[in-house]
Design a protein around this motif. Structure first.
Motif, PDB file in Angstrom:
ATOM      1  N   TYR A 352      -5.317  32.867  63.137  1.00  0.00           N
ATOM      2  CA  TYR A 352      -6.298  32.006  62.465  1.00  0.00           C
ATOM      3  C   TYR A 352      -6.034  31.981  60.961  1.00  0.00           C
ATOM      4  O   TYR A 352      -6.088  30.911  60.324  1.00  0.00           O
ATOM      5  CB  TYR A 352      -7.730  32.477  62.720  1.00  0.00           C
ATOM      6  CG  TYR A 352      -8.724  31.613  61.984  1.00  0.00           C
ATOM      7  CD1 TYR A 352      -9.157  30.420  62.546  1.00  0.00           C
ATOM      8  CD2 TYR A 352      -9.188  31.963  60.719  1.00  0.00           C
ATOM      9  CE1 TYR A 352     -10.038  29.587  61.851  1.00  0.00           C
ATOM     10  CE2 TYR A 352     -10.068  31.147  60.023  1.00  0.00           C
ATOM     11  CZ  TYR A 352     -10.486  29.966  60.603  1.00  0.00           C
ATOM     12  OH  TYR A 352     -11.344  29.135  59.909  1.00  0.00           O
ATOM     13  N   SER A 355      -3.127  29.694  60.249  1.00  0.00           N
ATOM     14  CA  SER A 355      -3.497  28.306  60.518  1.00  0.00           C
ATOM     15  C   SER A 355      -4.418  27.758  59.433  1.00  0.00           C
ATOM     16  O   SER A 355      -4.243  26.637  58.935  1.00  0.00           O
ATOM     17  CB  SER A 355      -4.171  28.210  61.889  1.00  0.00           C
ATOM     18  OG  SER A 355      -4.602  26.894  62.150  1.00  0.00           O
ATOM     19  N   LEU A 389      -1.323  32.182  70.620  1.00  0.00           N
ATOM     20  CA  LEU A 389      -1.595  30.906  71.281  1.00  0.00           C
ATOM     21  C   LEU A 389      -0.479  29.917  70.966  1.00  0.00           C
ATOM     22  O   LEU A 389      -0.081  29.756  69.809  1.00  0.00           O
ATOM     23  CB  LEU A 389      -2.942  30.350  70.824  1.00  0.00           C
ATOM     24  CG  LEU A 389      -4.153  31.277  71.015  1.00  0.00           C
ATOM     25  CD1 LEU A 389      -5.433  30.581  70.572  1.00  0.00           C
ATOM     26  CD2 LEU A 389      -4.273  31.734  72.456  1.00  0.00           C
ATOM     27  N   ASP A 391      -0.519  26.567  71.347  1.00  0.00           N
ATOM     28  CA  ASP A 391      -1.001  25.318  70.761  1.00  0.00           C
ATOM     29  C   ASP A 391      -1.751  25.617  69.468  1.00  0.00           C
ATOM     30  O   ASP A 391      -2.933  25.936  69.485  1.00  0.00           O
ATOM     31  CB  ASP A 391      -1.899  24.577  71.757  1.00  0.00           C
ATOM     32  CG  ASP A 391      -2.334  23.211  71.237  1.00  0.00           C
ATOM     33  OD1 ASP A 391      -1.872  22.816  70.144  1.00  0.00           O
ATOM     34  OD2 ASP A 391      -3.132  22.544  71.924  1.00  0.00           O
ATOM     35  N   TRP A 392      -1.076  25.504  68.338  1.00  0.00           N
ATOM     36  CA  TRP A 392      -1.708  25.784  67.054  1.00  0.00           C
ATOM     37  C   TRP A 392      -2.781  24.754  66.715  1.00  0.00           C
ATOM     38  O   TRP A 392      -3.699  25.038  65.945  1.00  0.00           O
ATOM     39  CB  TRP A 392      -0.651  25.838  65.944  1.00  0.00           C
ATOM     40  CG  TRP A 392       0.112  27.136  65.949  1.00  0.00           C
ATOM     41  CD1 TRP A 392       0.963  27.584  66.921  1.00  0.00           C
ATOM     42  CD2 TRP A 392       0.074  28.152  64.952  1.00  0.00           C
ATOM     43  NE1 TRP A 392       1.455  28.828  66.593  1.00  0.00           N
ATOM     44  CE2 TRP A 392       0.939  29.194  65.383  1.00  0.00           C
ATOM     45  CE3 TRP A 392      -0.584  28.288  63.741  1.00  0.00           C
ATOM     46  CZ2 TRP A 392       1.139  30.353  64.642  1.00  0.00           C
ATOM     47  CZ3 TRP A 392      -0.382  29.445  62.985  1.00  0.00           C
ATOM     48  CH2 TRP A 392       0.464  30.464  63.443  1.00  0.00           C
ATOM     49  N   ARG A 393      -2.697  23.573  67.294  1.00  0.00           N
ATOM     50  CA  ARG A 393      -3.711  22.546  67.030  1.00  0.00           C
ATOM     51  C   ARG A 393      -5.054  22.902  67.653  1.00  0.00           C
ATOM     52  O   ARG A 393      -6.091  22.355  67.267  1.00  0.00           O
ATOM     53  CB  ARG A 393      -3.240  21.192  67.563  1.00  0.00           C
ATOM     54  CG  ARG A 393      -2.017  20.634  66.827  1.00  0.00           C
ATOM     55  CD  ARG A 393      -1.456  19.422  67.521  1.00  0.00           C
ATOM     56  NE  ARG A 393      -0.998  19.758  68.879  1.00  0.00           N
ATOM     57  CZ  ARG A 393      -0.466  18.887  69.727  1.00  0.00           C
ATOM     58  NH1 ARG A 393      -0.326  17.621  69.377  1.00  0.00           N
ATOM     59  NH2 ARG A 393      -0.083  19.263  70.921  1.00  0.00           N
ATOM     60  N   SER A 394      -5.049  23.821  68.618  1.00  0.00           N
ATOM     61  CA  SER A 394      -6.296  24.188  69.290  1.00  0.00           C
ATOM     62  C   SER A 394      -7.087  25.250  68.527  1.00  0.00           C
ATOM     63  O   SER A 394      -8.221  25.556  68.909  1.00  0.00           O
ATOM     64  CB  SER A 394      -5.987  24.724  70.690  1.00  0.00           C
ATOM     65  OG  SER A 394      -5.352  26.002  70.622  1.00  0.00           O
ATOM     66  N   GLY A 396      -8.483  25.373  65.472  1.00  0.00           N
ATOM     67  CA  GLY A 396      -9.716  24.884  64.857  1.00  0.00           C
ATOM     68  C   GLY A 396     -10.350  25.900  63.936  1.00  0.00           C
ATOM     69  O   GLY A 396      -9.703  26.469  63.061  1.00  0.00           O
ATOM     70  N   VAL A 400     -11.672  29.177  69.689  1.00  0.00           N
ATOM     71  CA  VAL A 400     -10.734  29.363  70.787  1.00  0.00           C
ATOM     72  C   VAL A 400     -10.510  30.841  71.101  1.00  0.00           C
ATOM     73  O   VAL A 400     -10.063  31.207  72.203  1.00  0.00           O
ATOM     74  CB  VAL A 400      -9.393  28.664  70.440  1.00  0.00           C
ATOM     75  CG1 VAL A 400      -8.686  29.397  69.300  1.00  0.00           C
ATOM     76  CG2 VAL A 400      -8.481  28.565  71.650  1.00  0.00           C
TER      77      VAL A 400
END
Length: 534
Positions: A352, A355, A389, A391-394, A396, A400
């Motif tokens: 996180y 990201s 994870l 999918d880094w776009r998930s 948020g 998640v």
């Protein structure tokens, strides 16, 4: 008479036990034991014996508590307890204990330590009183022979066989505290003379003018994770994944080692050492740095035209130190929009943090950024260890990660088994490295220099005694010219940073001190016309 001899023997053993944890050599006979036994054999008044017994018991109990604290510091920080240096961080130590064990667990530790202290006070006091009582039952001539024998023993035996225990412990630690005080005074004098030694202005790093620089400290990532066979197989695979991610993006990597000023904790001292170019291994020197307003890499990058940002997910309270260091922006746990679960001590997972750094700081910025990250997923207690994870776009705002709320066993349960603690440590470090690989694959842009390094080795419980204090360093960029000074001049012994080379795996040659990093950047990337603080 036999009972009296046995009681004196037990007293001697208790005094010698104080020296076992922190001394390479322990004498056979404690000088204080001879003195105390002699006093109680001779003192006629019960009231005098009573007062002296309880006084000696309290002194012994406090000494035992001190030895226990010293052993805990050695186990966690790889050095002895220093009252001059450590009194200022007692509050932080208690906070960390509460964070890892909870209030009940921390309270239990304090209750057990206090109970042990009181038991020892009563044991020594009772032992001395019984020695006095037994002496009253021994014929006078036998008693005189015994006292003479103890006196002769203390005088004729060599120093390595007869020695003070409590006195020696106190003298050693008093000497260490005095040395630390003098060293801190010298540091303050030297930093006050900074304008003569190093220049009072920051140094513009013109070679990095258009480059976003991310300085990412991976918690407890020490060279033991790479070279200790207990951890190497797990962490080696993570480094292979990182190297594959670098190659897949067409990037380049140079790796080496730097020596941290600390082990097992006090990460901010390592951070301060690297950004300041000064060796800072204690809180007093760190406070002196903050008070001096000496320029650091933060000011250097400001002079170069960068926005300077501190991303500190572990900071949950006011952090005046960050303001003193002069960042343009400080983002703590409450400023990072995280809505997922906390993971024991860890406020949010590293994935996180990376990201959020990209989406909230780097991507929107109109100017190059210098960002210092303090990554914490590999911080003790190393449970739970999350998967990365795909999918880094998930990611948020972190919802998640909700499935991992309360995951894993309780730290107090895990830490009963040192072998499982070590296994979790390796997995936690591997997770942090795998997250960096994912960031490079999914987010890192072409005009960035990524510096990933450990802050310090983990505690001696993990590394073993006398482990190197070196940490791995990986520099990653799409531009090989930015890395060439490290792989080229960095290979020349004595030129600034020893032992850096192309590739993901640091060599085994000992590293330069962290304090050499800032001067090295000055040597290779500076603009000659210095710019003052903005």
């Amino acid at each position: 008479m036999r009972r009296l001899v046995f009681l004196v023997f037990v007293l001697n053993a208790l005094l010698l036990a104080l020296m076992i944890p922190g001394s390479a050599s322990v004498p056979w006979i404690a000088a204080e034991g001879l003195v105390l036994a002699g006093l109680f054999l001779w003192l006629p008044a019960r009231s005098l014996r009573l007062g002296l017994a309880w006084g000696a018991g309290v002194l012994y109990g406090l000494s035992a508590l001190f030895v226990l604290l010293d052993s805990m510091v050695r186990l966690s920080l790889g050095r002895s307890l220093n009252l001059y240096l450590d009194l200022s961080i007692m509050g932080a130590s208690v906070d960390l204990l509460v964070a890892n064990l909870g209030w009940m667990g921390a309270l239990l530790v304090f209750v057990v330590a206090l109970a042990l202290c009181l038991i020892l006070v009563a044991l020594v006091a009772g032992l001395l009183l019984r020695i006095g009582d037994q002496a009253r039952q021994v014929p006078g001539r036998h008693l005189a022979v015994g006292m003479a024998g103890m006196a002769v023993t203390g005088l004729i035996l060599p120093a390595q066989l007869v020695g003070a225990t409590v006195v020696r412990i106190g003298a050693v630690h008093a000497g260490e505290a005095l040395e630390a005080h003098q060293a801190s005074q010298h540091f303050r004098e030297r930093i006050t003379a900074g304008p003569m030694e190093r220049g009072s202005s920051p140094v513009a790093l013109g070679g990095l003018t258009d480059t976003t620089v991310v300085l990412a400290f991976v918690e407890s990532y020490g060279v033991s994770a790479l070279f200790d066979e207990r951890y190497r197989p797990v962490v080696q695979q993570a480094l292979a994944n990182l190297e594959s991610a670098v190659q897949a993006r067409g990037f380049h990597v140079v790796s080496g080692r730097l020596r941290s000023p600390v082990q097992g904790g006090q990460s901010w001292l390592a951070h301060g050492t690297l950004v300041s170019g000064l060796w800072i291994d204690n809180q007093q020197d760190y406070d002196a740095l903050l008070a001096s307003r000496s320029p650091t890499l933060i000011n250097d990058f400001q002079a170069t035209g960068h926005e300077t940002v501190a991303v500190m997910p572990a900071i949950t309270m006011a952090w005046p130190e960050g303001r003193a260091l002069g960042y343009d922006r400080i983002l703590d746990a409450d400023s990072m929009d995280y809505l997922g679960p906390a993971l024991n001590w860890v406020t949010m997972p590293d994935q996180y943090t990376w990201s959020w750094l990209h989406s909230a700081i780097l991507e929107p910025s109109q100017v190059p950024v210098f960002a210092e990250l303090s990554l914490i997923s590999s911080h003790a207690p190393w449970v739970p260890v999350l998967p990365v994870l795909e999918d880094w776009r998930s990611i948020g705002r972190g919802e998640v990660f909700e499935p991992w709320r309360g995951a894993g066993e309780a730290p107090v349960s895990l830490w009963k088994d040192p072998e499982r603690v070590r296994a979790h440590y390796a997995r936690a470090v591997a997770y942090s490295i795998n997250v960096v690989a994912g960031y490079i694959e999914n987010r890192m842009n072409q005009r960035s220099l990524l510096v990933v390094l450990g802050d310090h080795q983990p505690a001696p419980l993990v590394t073993g005694e006398d482990a190197s204090r070196d940490v791995p360093v990986h520099l990653i960029s799409a531009d090989p010219a930015l890395l060439e000074p490290f792989a080229g001049d960095g290979m020349k012994p004595g030129y600034g940073l020893d032992g850096f080379s192309s590739g993901i795996w640091p060599g085994e040659r000992p590293g330069s001190p962290m304090s050499a990093f800032r001067p090295f950047l000055h040597r290779h990337f500076q603009v000659r016309d210095n710019i003052s603080h903005r």
